[in-house]
Motif scaffolding. Structure first.
Motif, mmCIF file in Angstrom:
data_model
loop_
_atom_site.group_PDB
_atom_site.id
_atom_site.type_symbol
_atom_site.label_atom_id
_atom_site.label_comp_id
_atom_site.label_asym_id
_atom_site.label_seq_id
_atom_site.Cartn_x
_atom_site.Cartn_y
_atom_site.Cartn_z
ATOM 1 N N MET A 1 -5.160 3.895 2.942
ATOM 2 C CA MET A 1 -5.166 2.439 2.997
ATOM 3 C C MET A 1 -3.847 1.937 3.593
ATOM 4 S SD MET A 1 -6.937 -0.274 2.539
ATOM 5 C CE MET A 1 -8.294 0.372 1.590
ATOM 6 N N ALA A 2 -2.753 2.564 3.231
ATOM 7 C CA ALA A 2 -1.451 2.180 3.779
ATOM 8 C C ALA A 2 -1.431 2.375 5.291
ATOM 9 C CB ALA A 2 -0.334 2.994 3.124
ATOM 10 N N HIS A 3 -1.990 3.473 5.747
ATOM 11 C CA HIS A 3 -2.067 3.717 7.183
ATOM 12 C C HIS A 3 -2.894 2.635 7.873
ATOM 13 C CE1 HIS A 3 -3.743 5.582 10.854
ATOM 14 N NE2 HIS A 3 -2.483 5.963 11.004
ATOM 15 N N LYS A 4 -4.014 2.272 7.262
ATOM 16 C CA LYS A 4 -4.883 1.230 7.821
ATOM 17 C C LYS A 4 -4.127 -0.093 7.930
ATOM 18 C CE LYS A 4 -9.007 -1.442 6.847
ATOM 19 N NZ LYS A 4 -9.462 -2.217 5.737
ATOM 20 N N HIS A 5 -3.433 -0.465 6.840
ATOM 21 C CA HIS A 5 -2.689 -1.731 6.848
ATOM 22 C C HIS A 5 -1.529 -1.688 7.853
ATOM 23 C CE1 HIS A 5 -4.807 -3.818 3.694
ATOM 24 N NE2 HIS A 5 -4.621 -2.836 2.838
ATOM 25 N N SER A 6 -0.881 -0.547 7.962
ATOM 26 C CA SER A 6 0.215 -0.417 8.927
ATOM 27 C C SER A 6 -0.288 -0.561 10.354
ATOM 28 C CB SER A 6 0.919 0.942 8.772
ATOM 29 O OG SER A 6 1.582 1.004 7.542
ATOM 30 N N THR A 7 -1.416 0.048 10.636
ATOM 31 C CA THR A 7 -2.013 -0.048 11.967
ATOM 32 C C THR A 7 -2.387 -1.495 12.279
ATOM 33 O OG1 THR A 7 -2.843 2.207 11.819
ATOM 34 C CG2 THR A 7 -3.886 0.781 13.443
ATOM 35 N N SER B 1 0.832 -1.207 0.000
ATOM 36 C CA SER B 1 0.000 0.000 0.000
ATOM 37 C C SER B 1 0.864 1.255 0.000
ATOM 38 C CB SER B 1 -0.926 0.008 1.214
ATOM 39 O OG SER B 1 -1.849 -1.047 1.140
ATOM 40 N N HIS B 2 1.942 1.229 0.769
ATOM 41 C CA HIS B 2 2.855 2.385 0.794
ATOM 42 C C HIS B 2 3.518 2.579 -0.572
ATOM 43 C CE1 HIS B 2 2.735 3.703 4.957
ATOM 44 N NE2 HIS B 2 2.714 2.440 5.336
ATOM 45 N N GLU B 3 3.906 1.478 -1.209
ATOM 46 C CA GLU B 3 4.511 1.567 -2.543
ATOM 47 C C GLU B 3 3.522 2.135 -3.561
ATOM 48 O OE1 GLU B 3 5.851 -2.394 -3.311
ATOM 49 O OE2 GLU B 3 7.504 -2.238 -1.873
ATOM 50 N N ASP B 4 2.285 1.667 -3.506
ATOM 51 C CA ASP B 4 1.255 2.163 -4.433
ATOM 52 C C ASP B 4 1.006 3.659 -4.226
ATOM 53 O OD1 ASP B 4 0.995 -0.394 -5.451
ATOM 54 O OD2 ASP B 4 -0.859 -0.838 -4.346
ATOM 55 N N ALA B 5 0.955 4.068 -2.969
ATOM 56 C CA ALA B 5 0.751 5.489 -2.664
ATOM 57 C C ALA B 5 1.920 6.315 -3.179
ATOM 58 C CB ALA B 5 0.569 5.691 -1.166
ATOM 59 N N ALA B 6 3.125 5.826 -2.983
ATOM 60 C CA ALA B 6 4.311 6.554 -3.448
ATOM 61 C C ALA B 6 4.300 6.701 -4.971
ATOM 62 C CB ALA B 6 5.584 5.839 -2.992
ATOM 63 N N LYS B 7 3.932 5.636 -5.668
ATOM 64 C CA LYS B 7 3.855 5.702 -7.131
ATOM 65 C C LYS B 7 2.837 6.749 -7.578
ATOM 66 C CE LYS B 7 5.251 0.935 -7.905
ATOM 67 N NZ LYS B 7 4.825 -0.409 -8.319
ATOM 68 N N ALA B 8 1.696 6.783 -6.919
ATOM 69 C CA ALA B 8 0.675 7.769 -7.273
ATOM 70 C C ALA B 8 1.162 9.185 -6.987
ATOM 71 C CB ALA B 8 -0.622 7.485 -6.512
ATOM 72 N N HIS B 9 1.886 9.359 -5.888
ATOM 73 C CA HIS B 9 2.456 10.680 -5.578
ATOM 74 C C HIS B 9 3.461 11.103 -6.652
ATOM 75 C CE1 HIS B 9 0.830 11.744 -1.656
ATOM 76 N NE2 HIS B 9 0.992 10.489 -1.264
ATOM 77 N N HIS B 10 4.311 10.161 -7.072
ATOM 78 C CA HIS B 10 5.296 10.474 -8.115
ATOM 79 C C HIS B 10 4.607 10.820 -9.434
ATOM 80 C CE1 HIS B 10 9.023 9.613 -6.011
ATOM 81 N NE2 HIS B 10 8.460 8.533 -5.500
ATOM 82 N N THR B 11 3.582 10.059 -9.774
ATOM 83 C CA THR B 11 2.855 10.327 -11.014
ATOM 84 C C THR B 11 2.176 11.693 -10.952
ATOM 85 O OG1 THR B 11 2.491 7.962 -11.320
ATOM 86 C CG2 THR B 11 1.075 9.458 -12.577
ATOM 87 N N ALA B 12 1.606 12.034 -9.804
ATOM 88 C CA ALA B 12 0.979 13.352 -9.640
ATOM 89 C C ALA B 12 2.011 14.453 -9.817
ATOM 90 C CB ALA B 12 0.319 13.456 -8.266
ATOM 91 N N ALA B 13 3.177 14.266 -9.237
ATOM 92 C CA ALA B 13 4.249 15.269 -9.350
ATOM 93 C C ALA B 13 4.703 15.423 -10.800
ATOM 94 C CB ALA B 13 5.428 14.882 -8.463
ATOM 95 N N GLU B 14 4.798 14.312 -11.525
ATOM 96 C CA GLU B 14 5.193 14.377 -12.935
ATOM 97 C C GLU B 14 4.176 15.177 -13.748
ATOM 98 O OE1 GLU B 14 5.708 10.348 -14.277
ATOM 99 O OE2 GLU B 14 7.453 10.033 -12.981
ATOM 100 N N GLN C 1 -4.801 5.860 -1.360
ATOM 101 C CA GLN C 1 -3.848 4.777 -1.132
ATOM 102 C C GLN C 1 -3.038 5.016 0.141
ATOM 103 O OE1 GLN C 1 -2.037 4.808 -5.029
ATOM 104 N NE2 GLN C 1 -3.246 3.039 -5.662
ATOM 105 N N SER C 2 -2.747 6.264 0.460
ATOM 106 C CA SER C 2 -2.045 6.578 1.700
ATOM 107 C C SER C 2 -2.897 6.228 2.907
ATOM 108 C CB SER C 2 -1.665 8.066 1.756
ATOM 109 O OG SER C 2 -0.712 8.371 0.779
#
Length: 67
Positions: free
Chosen positions: A48-54, A12-25, A45-46
């Motif tokens: 969701m990542a927080h939920k999974h981390s918790t 989930s963290h990887e997916d969120a990071a990819k979306a952040h990078h794509t948004a920045a591009e 996705q961020s």
């Protein structure tokens, strides 16, 4: 079980990071509409990542207490 929780959190963290990078591009290219769409996807996705981390943290804590 805890390993799967941690793997879900990492994915989930990887997916969120990819979306952040794509948004920045898209932002850098001046495509603000696409940037906004990817930023919103990154937010979801961020969250969701927080939920999974918790969940992973809770399962790890429960496992440690049981040992």
């Amino acid at each position: 079980m805890a390993e799967t929780s941690h793997q879900n959190a990492a994915k989930s963290h990887e997916d969120a990071a990819k979306a952040h990078h794509t948004a920045a591009e898209h932002q850098g290219k001046g495509d603000h509409k696409a940037s906004l769409e990817h930023s919103q996807k990154a937010l979801t996705q961020s969250e969701m990542a927080h939920k999974h981390s918790t969940e992973a943290h809770q399962k790890t804590s429960q496992h440690a207490k049981a040992a």
